[in-house]
Write a protein that holds these residues in place. Structure first.
Motif, PDB file in Angstrom:
ATOM      1  N   ILE A 120     -42.763 -36.111 -16.815  1.00 46.49           N
ATOM      2  CA  ILE A 120     -41.658 -36.983 -16.410  1.00 46.49           C
ATOM      3  C   ILE A 120     -40.736 -36.287 -15.426  1.00 46.49           C
ATOM      4  O   ILE A 120     -40.183 -36.916 -14.532  1.00 46.49           O
ATOM      5  CB  ILE A 120     -40.864 -37.467 -17.644  1.00 46.49           C
ATOM      6  N   ALA A 121     -40.585 -34.961 -15.539  1.00 50.06           N
ATOM      7  CA  ALA A 121     -39.699 -34.217 -14.652  1.00 50.06           C
ATOM      8  C   ALA A 121     -40.209 -34.192 -13.215  1.00 50.06           C
ATOM      9  O   ALA A 121     -39.452 -33.951 -12.286  1.00 50.06           O
ATOM     10  CB  ALA A 121     -39.513 -32.796 -15.170  1.00 50.06           C
ATOM     11  N   ASP A 122     -41.487 -34.460 -13.024  1.00 51.55           N
ATOM     12  CA  ASP A 122     -42.060 -34.439 -11.677  1.00 51.55           C
ATOM     13  C   ASP A 122     -41.729 -35.740 -10.963  1.00 51.55           C
ATOM     14  O   ASP A 122     -42.287 -36.786 -11.239  1.00 51.55           O
ATOM     15  CB  ASP A 122     -43.574 -34.252 -11.760  1.00 51.55           C
ATOM     16  N   ASP A 123     -40.788 -35.685 -10.022  1.00 53.67           N
ATOM     17  CA  ASP A 123     -40.323 -36.877  -9.306  1.00 53.67           C
ATOM     18  C   ASP A 123     -41.446 -37.599  -8.563  1.00 53.67           C
ATOM     19  O   ASP A 123     -41.363 -38.795  -8.327  1.00 53.67           O
ATOM     20  CB  ASP A 123     -39.230 -36.508  -8.312  1.00 53.67           C
ATOM     21  N   PHE A 124     -42.488 -36.876  -8.176  1.00 52.67           N
ATOM     22  CA  PHE A 124     -43.534 -37.490  -7.372  1.00 52.67           C
ATOM     23  C   PHE A 124     -44.522 -38.303  -8.196  1.00 52.67           C
ATOM     24  O   PHE A 124     -45.384 -38.968  -7.659  1.00 52.67           O
ATOM     25  CB  PHE A 124     -44.272 -36.440  -6.545  1.00 52.67           C
ATOM     26  N   ASN A 125     -44.412 -38.256  -9.510  1.00 51.69           N
ATOM     27  CA  ASN A 125     -45.299 -39.042 -10.352  1.00 51.69           C
ATOM     28  C   ASN A 125     -44.645 -40.319 -10.850  1.00 51.69           C
ATOM     29  O   ASN A 125     -45.160 -40.981 -11.735  1.00 51.69           O
ATOM     30  CB  ASN A 125     -45.778 -38.211 -11.553  1.00 51.69           C
ATOM     31  N   SER A 126     -43.502 -40.649 -10.313  1.00 51.20           N
ATOM     32  CA  SER A 126     -42.838 -41.883 -10.722  1.00 51.20           C
ATOM     33  C   SER A 126     -42.276 -42.570  -9.485  1.00 51.20           C
ATOM     34  O   SER A 126     -42.044 -41.952  -8.463  1.00 51.20           O
ATOM     35  CB  SER A 126     -41.718 -41.581 -11.721  1.00 51.20           C
ATOM     36  N   GLY A 127     -42.074 -43.846  -9.594  1.00 46.38           N
ATOM     37  CA  GLY A 127     -41.517 -44.597  -8.476  1.00 46.38           C
ATOM     38  C   GLY A 127     -42.578 -45.340  -7.686  1.00 46.38           C
ATOM     39  O   GLY A 127     -43.763 -45.285  -7.989  1.00 46.38           O
ATOM     40  N   VAL A 163     -54.423 -39.297   4.823  1.00 53.78           N
ATOM     41  CA  VAL A 163     -53.326 -38.356   5.084  1.00 53.78           C
ATOM     42  C   VAL A 163     -52.012 -39.121   5.216  1.00 53.78           C
ATOM     43  O   VAL A 163     -50.986 -38.710   4.667  1.00 53.78           O
ATOM     44  CB  VAL A 163     -53.610 -37.503   6.344  1.00 53.78           C
ATOM     45  N   PHE A 164     -52.034 -40.247   5.902  1.00 52.55           N
ATOM     46  CA  PHE A 164     -50.838 -41.078   6.082  1.00 52.55           C
ATOM     47  C   PHE A 164     -50.268 -41.521   4.729  1.00 52.55           C
ATOM     48  O   PHE A 164     -49.078 -41.348   4.459  1.00 52.55           O
ATOM     49  CB  PHE A 164     -51.203 -42.293   6.942  1.00 52.55           C
ATOM     50  N   VAL A 165     -51.116 -42.048   3.877  1.00 55.91           N
ATOM     51  CA  VAL A 165     -50.659 -42.523   2.565  1.00 55.91           C
ATOM     52  C   VAL A 165     -50.201 -41.343   1.705  1.00 55.91           C
ATOM     53  O   VAL A 165     -49.179 -41.425   1.023  1.00 55.91           O
ATOM     54  CB  VAL A 165     -51.752 -43.350   1.846  1.00 55.91           C
ATOM     55  N   TYR A 166     -50.911 -40.231   1.757  1.00 50.98           N
ATOM     56  CA  TYR A 166     -50.508 -39.044   1.011  1.00 50.98           C
ATOM     57  C   TYR A 166     -49.098 -38.611   1.418  1.00 50.98           C
ATOM     58  O   TYR A 166     -48.253 -38.341   0.574  1.00 50.98           O
ATOM     59  CB  TYR A 166     -51.505 -37.898   1.245  1.00 50.98           C
ATOM     60  N   LEU A 167     -48.836 -38.555   2.728  1.00 60.20           N
ATOM     61  CA  LEU A 167     -47.515 -38.143   3.207  1.00 60.20           C
ATOM     62  C   LEU A 167     -46.434 -39.149   2.807  1.00 60.20           C
ATOM     63  O   LEU A 167     -45.318 -38.763   2.470  1.00 60.20           O
ATOM     64  CB  LEU A 167     -47.535 -37.919   4.714  1.00 60.20           C
ATOM     65  N   LEU A 168     -46.765 -40.435   2.828  1.00 55.83           N
ATOM     66  CA  LEU A 168     -45.811 -41.442   2.352  1.00 55.83           C
ATOM     67  C   LEU A 168     -45.457 -41.211   0.886  1.00 55.83           C
ATOM     68  O   LEU A 168     -44.290 -41.277   0.492  1.00 55.83           O
ATOM     69  CB  LEU A 168     -46.390 -42.855   2.488  1.00 55.83           C
ATOM     70  N   LEU A 169     -46.467 -40.928   0.087  1.00 59.19           N
ATOM     71  CA  LEU A 169     -46.247 -40.732  -1.340  1.00 59.19           C
ATOM     72  C   LEU A 169     -45.483 -39.438  -1.646  1.00 59.19           C
ATOM     73  O   LEU A 169     -44.753 -39.366  -2.629  1.00 59.19           O
ATOM     74  CB  LEU A 169     -47.590 -40.727  -2.083  1.00 59.19           C
TER      75      LEU A 169
END
Length: 91
Positions: free
Chosen positions: A13-20, A42-48
């Motif tokens: 849960i502390a990992d901001d990139f795994n939520s939203g 690569v485009f989608v990865y960078l967006l995420l």
């Protein structure tokens, strides 16, 4: 169609990139690089991975919408070679 009622499971849960969420406009399918698998990945990865809020890293401000990464890190995460990452970014 039934509306999804659950939540997306996250490993940390502390990992901001795994939520939203991110939004991608439907016109993206008309983008000239949409059919280039490596470039689109690569485009989608960078967006995420992009910051959704300003953060500091080693005294450097990484602004909202910016990403701090390397071609090696992107290559490992996306599953393509470093050269393919560089080619995709150069497009």
């Amino acid at each position: 169609m039934k509306e999804y009622q659950g939540s997306i499971p996250t490993s940390n849960i502390a990992d901001d990139f795994n939520s939203g969420w991110i939004k991608i406009h439907r016109k993206t399918i008309n983008w000239e690089w949409f059919t280039d698998d490596n470039t689109f990945r690569v485009f989608v990865y960078l967006l995420l991975k992009a910051n959704y809020e300003e953060k500091k890293w080693r005294g450097i401000t990484i602004k909202r919408g910016q990403v701090l990464s390397s071609s090696d890190a992107i290559s490992e995460s996306v599953g393509i070679s470093r050269q393919q990452v560089r080619t995709s970014i150069d497009k």
